[in-house]
Scaffold this motif. Structure first.
Motif: not given
Length: 85
Positions: A25-33
């Motif tokens: 899955k995509n990483t760093n999505s928590d940071e981006k959101n």
């Protein structure tokens, strides 16, 4: 509860330390959101320490209760903290 929290903390750690291929899955999505995570609240090093501490505490509690047949649960707890995906 400790194993569940260790799982979530490790998930937050992998979100910033792993890659898309490994996680699937995509990483760093928590940071981006702008999502609040354990890592961005206490830092990566402290998150790792807390996950390991929770796992050790859970294993100690399971072992101290002298419950038979807990080997699989103990191995699951260890896996949760040290998984890569």
């Amino acid at each position: 509860r400790k194993i569940g929290l260790a799982f979530q903390i490790t998930d937050d750690i992998l979100e910033v330390t792993s890659d898309k291929k490994t996680l699937g899955k995509n990483t760093n999505s928590d940071e981006k959101n702008n999502k609040a995570t354990y890592v961005n609240t206490v830092g990566l090093g402290n998150a790792i320490k807390e996950s390991e501490s929770l796992t050790k505490a859970a294993i100690n509690e399971i072992s101290d209760d002298n419950i038979s047949g807990t080997n699989m649960l103990i191995e699951l707890a260890k896996y949760i903290t040290h998984r890569e995906a």
